[in-house]
Scaffold this motif. Sequence first.
Motif, short mmCIF file in Angstrom:
data_model
loop_
_atom_site.label_atom_id
_atom_site.label_comp_id
_atom_site.label_asym_id
_atom_site.label_seq_id
_atom_site.Cartn_x
_atom_site.Cartn_y
_atom_site.Cartn_z
N LEU A 88 0.82 -1.21 0.00
CA LEU A 88 0.00 0.00 0.00
C LEU A 88 0.86 1.26 0.00
O LEU A 88 0.56 2.23 -0.71
CB LEU A 88 -0.92 -0.01 1.22
N ARG A 92 0.74 4.17 -2.77
CA ARG A 92 0.53 5.57 -2.43
C ARG A 92 1.65 6.46 -2.96
O ARG A 92 1.41 7.59 -3.41
CB ARG A 92 0.41 5.71 -0.91
N LEU A 102 -4.38 8.45 -2.09
CA LEU A 102 -5.24 7.30 -1.84
C LEU A 102 -5.72 7.37 -0.40
O LEU A 102 -4.93 7.29 0.53
CB LEU A 102 -4.46 6.00 -2.08
N GLU A 104 -7.58 6.84 3.27
CA GLU A 104 -7.55 5.77 4.27
C GLU A 104 -8.86 4.96 4.21
O GLU A 104 -9.81 5.34 3.55
CB GLU A 104 -7.38 6.37 5.67
N GLU A 107 -11.30 3.15 0.69
CA GLU A 107 -10.66 3.39 -0.61
C GLU A 107 -9.35 2.62 -0.72
O GLU A 107 -9.08 1.98 -1.74
CB GLU A 107 -10.42 4.88 -0.82
N SER A 108 -8.54 2.69 0.32
CA SER A 108 -7.28 1.95 0.31
C SER A 108 -7.52 0.45 0.29
O SER A 108 -6.84 -0.29 -0.43
CB SER A 108 -6.45 2.31 1.54
N HIS A 109 -8.48 0.00 1.08
CA HIS A 109 -8.78 -1.43 1.14
C HIS A 109 -9.25 -1.94 -0.23
O HIS A 109 -8.82 -3.01 -0.67
CB HIS A 109 -9.85 -1.69 2.19
N TRP A 111 -8.60 -0.65 -3.23
CA TRP A 111 -7.49 -0.62 -4.19
C TRP A 111 -6.57 -1.81 -3.95
O TRP A 111 -6.18 -2.51 -4.88
CB TRP A 111 -6.72 0.69 -4.03
N LEU A 112 -6.24 -2.04 -2.69
CA LEU A 112 -5.32 -3.12 -2.34
C LEU A 112 -5.93 -4.48 -2.65
O LEU A 112 -5.24 -5.36 -3.21
CB LEU A 112 -4.98 -3.02 -0.85
#
Length: 250
Positions: A88, A92, A102, A104, A107-109, A111-112
């Motif tokens: 991650l 980023r 990106l 927290e 949204e990050s989850h 994408w990952l």
Amino acid sequence: MGSTMEGTLSTALFGSGVAVRGVLFDIDDTLVDLEYSMTTALRDVSEHLLPGLDAAGWEKFGRIFTHETTHFYDRYLAGELTFNEQRLLRGRAALGHFGVELGEGEESHAWLSEYARLQPSYVRAFDDVVPVLDALDAAGIPYGAVSNNVHDYQRVKLDSAGLSRISVLVGTDSVGVPKPDPAIYLEGVRLLGTRPEETLYVGDNRLLDADGATAAGLRGVWLNRVGETAEGFSGREIDSLARLLEQERV
């Protein structure tokens, strides 16, 4: 298999008549084209965040993720980050270069998770891998892989690339240390049932693979697919795995 086939291939592998009883390979960018799978999946999951980015931009984006943020991976190997955390942070950093943050949480989850789902589907073996494994099988020379990633993740990667025939696999969690600690190479040697001095280790990283394996007592070979220059390197260097099967002439 007959001793003639094994002896001929051993001579070709070293070009010096020194017997080869086993071969160990690095995995990423040695056996499988990791850079292709990473950059392709990255574009798939990031296009909606970078609409209109041109080819040069996507090349830069991929280069940041794969080459310019490896310090995050080093922190993962040192136990400072989890695998997903380093991934991650690299994402980023690449997105941040183009002014995209990106967020927290969800949204990050998302994408990952999408990257993790897609990336294995793009894993493929290099064209020169299967012919080398076929020749080793025909000669009765055992082979395996030693990787600076965890065993189960790399097992899936090999299987996805059509390389399930590589049954010997050592990951960082197998012995608790990464390359270039001698223990990780020597565990591969132990599983092959060979001795270090009669075992070839081939990988794309000059320091971790060629130099590290040689320091552990194996015969390290640098697979330099991209024509990287290295001042003062005196070990064996090849630009394709096919070179392992070529009889050297003096």
